[in-house]
Scaffold this motif. Structure first.
Motif, short mmCIF file in Angstrom:
data_model
loop_
_atom_site.label_atom_id
_atom_site.label_comp_id
_atom_site.label_asym_id
_atom_site.label_seq_id
_atom_site.Cartn_x
_atom_site.Cartn_y
_atom_site.Cartn_z
N PRO C 133 0.85 -1.19 0.00
CA PRO C 133 0.00 0.00 0.00
C PRO C 133 0.89 1.24 0.00
O PRO C 133 1.48 1.58 1.02
CB PRO C 133 -0.75 -0.13 1.32
CG PRO C 133 0.16 -0.89 2.22
CD PRO C 133 1.06 -1.72 1.36
N ARG C 134 1.04 1.89 -1.12
CA ARG C 134 1.92 3.05 -1.20
C ARG C 134 1.10 4.32 -1.34
O ARG C 134 0.15 4.38 -2.11
CB ARG C 134 2.88 2.90 -2.39
CG ARG C 134 3.68 1.60 -2.37
CD ARG C 134 4.58 1.49 -1.15
NE ARG C 134 5.63 2.48 -1.15
CZ ARG C 134 6.79 2.32 -1.76
NH1 ARG C 134 7.04 1.19 -2.40
NH2 ARG C 134 7.70 3.26 -1.73
N PRO C 137 0.62 6.59 -6.21
CA PRO C 137 0.30 5.56 -7.19
C PRO C 137 1.47 5.28 -8.12
O PRO C 137 1.43 4.32 -8.90
CB PRO C 137 -0.88 6.16 -7.97
CG PRO C 137 -0.78 7.63 -7.77
CD PRO C 137 -0.14 7.82 -6.42
N TYR C 138 2.52 6.09 -8.03
CA TYR C 138 3.66 5.91 -8.93
C TYR C 138 4.78 5.09 -8.29
O TYR C 138 5.83 4.90 -8.89
CB TYR C 138 4.17 7.28 -9.39
CG TYR C 138 3.05 8.14 -9.95
CD1 TYR C 138 2.30 7.71 -11.05
CD2 TYR C 138 2.70 9.34 -9.36
CE1 TYR C 138 1.24 8.47 -11.54
CE2 TYR C 138 1.64 10.11 -9.84
CZ TYR C 138 0.92 9.66 -10.93
OH TYR C 138 -0.13 10.40 -11.41
N GLN C 141 4.62 -1.45 -6.39
CA GLN C 141 3.38 -1.97 -5.79
C GLN C 141 3.44 -3.44 -5.34
O GLN C 141 2.46 -3.97 -4.86
CB GLN C 141 2.20 -1.77 -6.76
CG GLN C 141 2.06 -0.35 -7.31
CD GLN C 141 1.33 0.62 -6.38
OE1 GLN C 141 0.56 0.20 -5.53
NE2 GLN C 141 1.61 1.91 -6.52
#
Lengths: 338, 338, 338, 338
Positions: C133-134, C137-138, C141
């Protein structure tokens, strides 16, 4: 200082910011990236109010690069500060010191009984309050200088040093004959007049972190004292205010290694105020020593439940004696003595 | 007070707690439920340290039932307090007052120019600092009493009242001739000696909420002043410390309606310190008035970017004039005047 | 529940509140004091929304008396829960367990090398993430189930148990063959659908405290899992969000003794996420063990600076080995083994 | 990115840091000051874990210069986003929208009565929950899809748009036929799988700020949705967790102007969850509109005290009607309509 311009900043805006920096006495180095321009400023930025630059047109962010304190920084004394006391006790060396006593001094019997207990358990410092800052004006307010005299007598009887809180400028001279270490409480951590005055005397100061103070602000407050020439400052972590309510404050144990990294000053852990609960004092005292605390400050009372102040966080004598024995083992485990 | 026993508390534990409560002068009413016993204590609990009871064997939780302040409570003056000033200005009535000025007084020209602007915009109070509490010992520290005299002259010239921060007990008497309203800053909200002394004079006090103070603690601090006989206390919301960093503090607008519900005292909104950013002052000032603030305090300066202190949050004169015009419309929208 | 009426509450208001309580199925005991009336309610209050009563006319405060969790409470299993694993490891007993691994599994070599190191140092659990969970979004993952299979192979090779984070309901069945302990991350602590589903399986769950969760909320979340019949829940303190920025989070060491007092569930200390800084991991791990943690969770990587995720808080192998050796001494000092 | 070296950093350390930056694909510009060296890095730093550099020997601090979001930034759409709905309602334009409804849908009668009231008061959106995330597993959990169908019928009857919370990936397709705007609740603000999936549909999303989320994190979460191609994101301020307990959360009104400055996305104020108290909803709704909110979200119920969920913060119909009338005046005062 670093000024990051917005992606769509115009050349005019960049020039205007550059001019403002130069006018403030700062040399400017410009880096032009594909999407963004960065201006690095070198010079007397410590005294600049850098937030002002953040509001200039075209500016995205401004960062201070230099830390705002000097004397408190680790670089000033890489080997660390050891504060030495007339009875031979030290705070900041290999030995973990013990500071103990009642929240408030109540009478001669109480303080002599406590002094005896502190000495017997191996403590070096007797701490007690005579001017109590209470949130409610209807609560017990302390005995004043006569109480301090009692504590001083008790300390002398047992070879201990006295630690007590100063609340106000005008009290310093009256307290001086009886005080081996002045405590500045959490509520006064940014009472700058008081700090400056304590910089003028030559007596160690135990400076408690405010309940909403950052570690950087704590170091800046110590700088106030040191900039007056008094370098014998001892910091103290005693819990910060967070949203959690199961303990009175949240004791920030990580402040101990962080201070050791950023500063040369010793730091004390205070699990009594840090938790506000007698049953949490022992585990948090051990945690503080394990994390590197240079001393532990605990509140004790022969009849803890009836203490005039802070009863809920005060240890009974047998609890205190057991805690010291346990801390000795933990101190050894991390390469210290106690 | 209410003592909730643990589910598995023994009859002996319940008796011991009951005895302790009675010994403390409290009458005890016992409620025995299917799973849990509750002891309700009635009597002089305001002065009790109730946390002590939480540590007795068999106790789950203890709740204080009575609020710990009396004079500050809404019940003491249900109609609300209106603080009146010699120039006819009021804080706490239907009209929203305007308090404005520089963070620090710098020189005669500066303060006279500002006084003229405040008056022209419809303000009633000139505020400026002469003793500046700065986090860094290397920052500008203020002009002292001579600066205050300048402000007083400027205020008289334009029919304004002076508001200025007192930092310490010993300053009060020197400030008194030139000060219409003493400000107690956020860092001194729990400087109880100072509060007590301000309770002895008969001059309004503007008491700012500490950056980590609860609303209850703010009211307790006002109680310190009022318990000395000085009932002219004005509270001020100026932002609290949270984890959010996009504003310097988080201005707790809800403190305004909460104070109005709990207390009879008027409350001022300070969007300059509340946000620390010039571009956020106008929306937050409008929000404060919409939520019921009795006055707005803003920092202004003819050359805001060069202000000696707090430049980043200081408004230019044209921004200030536009803000007052806008606030007048918002005040009308919520049934107030300005 | 306790309802404290306002000092000036009328008899009609008191009757109305009493009626509302009775209607909600609660028996009411009334205590009439000199200044204030108190209504104690006994009955099925756990499922009541007690805040509603606070808004009834004449009411001052309402307090919940019963704790809102049952299965998680210490009274449910006074002797404490010990979670046992197929390889003989236990969390919750006298031995302090070691859970270590990379933030993210990157490839076969990486995870086998790490598994070997964990085993050699005396650890029992291999932990690694495959769904990351980062915040951005870049960012990287994770490898998904194939990564988990790699970790499972490595764990089997070295006799370790696998611990890995589940992000979503639908992943559980795919993870089940390779997962000895499901981790619920801080961001999912109140993902109640996920918790409920984990209550239906029979596999231990490591539940991390949310960064703004109270200890009571953590226990309520564990109750969601236990109410489905899965009692093998292990709690984890990994830092909370406060105003302090010198560490990524503030690791609340006091949560360890508080959980031990309130609940029978074991609790793990995670100094990697708790501080976000490699140089703070060792002192805070020692502090956690000294305060009573049942296990320590640390992030390690053979090339920590190049780790695909959380590099700044990840230990090198030699740092990890030294830490385990040091923790063994501290564990002994507090009467535990490791 | 900017790397500030320690004052006593060696030339070797500076070279090593420079090499590490270059290896990461960053161009380095060096500024050597009298006391300190600064390295400015230009290049693909958005995807770098810059914390790693902070731990290299000789480094003092590292600052990220570029903001970590792109699509959510104001520069992406300087004119601002207006989200348009099939019934002609807009969020983000000059008109302040009204979103109202019960916390939980209970039955047909309830939701039709509420829909009629929302329409009559001038609202455009009907909001209600059918999957309730409750802290306690023993509290009411919602009606599910059948409840949503009821709300959809009621909304159609009165020309309103439906807003409802999605809790989990698998619910989206079942909700799609009845949902005009998906709400992502505070607890799911960082449920990245859910956000990513909502980026794949073409339906507006109302994204609530988490109770411990910074504004930057809120914008990063919106980026997750937008990076999937769904640009119709509406943000919502609903209170953050602080140490203050007189309101359930502290509603951060300043988030409204801050979001308007940093982003093009509209922002809604939710005073019901922001305060948790019915008597604070009206002043805080006015404050939100005065500060620039693009819509107000409030909870209403014909029999508020008996609402199945969130009763304490729910308005009665007459309170709601008065509030809308008052908000209309405040909206006009700040140049908006309602």
């Amino acid at each position: 200082m670093i000024v990051a311009m917005l992606e769509n900043a115009t050349e005019e805006q960049i020039d205007a910011v550059t001019d403002a920096m130069v006018e403030a006495g700062v040399s400017v180095h410009r880096t032009t990236g594909a999407t963004q321009t960065i201006l690095a400023g070198v010079g007397p930025t410590a005294s600049l109010d850098i937030d002002t630059f953040e509001l200039l047109p075209g500016v995205s962010h401004v960062h201070r690069i230099t830390v705002p304190y000097k004397l408190a920084g680790r670089a000033f004394r890489p080997e660390g500060t050891v504060v030495e006391f007339p009875n031979g006790a030290k705070i900041g060396g290999n030995q973990v010191a013990i500071i103990a006593g009642p929240c408030a001094i109540e009478n001669r019997d109480q303080i002599f009984t406590i002094a005896k207990c502190v000495k017997a358990a191996g403590g070096q410092f007797l701490r007690g309050g005579v001017f109590k800052p209470r949130s409610s004006p209807y609560a017990f307010q302390g005995l004043g200088i006569p109480g301090l005299q009692l504590m001083h007598e008790a300390a002398q009887e047992y070879g201990l040093m006295t630690v007590t809180e100063v609340m106000e400028l005008s009290q310093i001279e009256h307290m001086l004959p009886y005080t081996d270490c002045f405590q500045v409480g959490a509520r006064n951590m940014q009472n700058f007049n008081l700090l400056r005055e304590l910089g003028q005397i030559r007596r160690p100061v135990l400076l408690k972190r405010g309940i909403a103070a950052t570690i950087e602000e704590l170091l800046l407050s110590s700088e106030y004292i040191m900039s007056g020439g008094n370098y014998e400052v001892i910091l103290c972590e005693r819990g910060i205010r967070t949203y959690e309510t199961s303990t009175r404050n949240t004791m920030d144990i990580s402040a101990i290694p962080v201070v050791h990294k950023l500063s040369h000053l010793p730091i004390v852990g205070d699990p009594s105020h840090g938790t506000g609960r007698r049953d949490m004092v022992a585990p948090m005292a051990k945690a503080a020593v394990a994390a590197g605390a240079d001393a532990i400050l605990v509140e004790i009372h022969p009849n803890a439940d009836k203490a005039a102040s802070d009863a809920a966080q005060t240890l009974y004598f047998d609890q205190f004696e057991k805690l010291i024995a346990d801390l000795r083992v933990v101190a050894t485990a991390v390469g210290r003595t106690l």
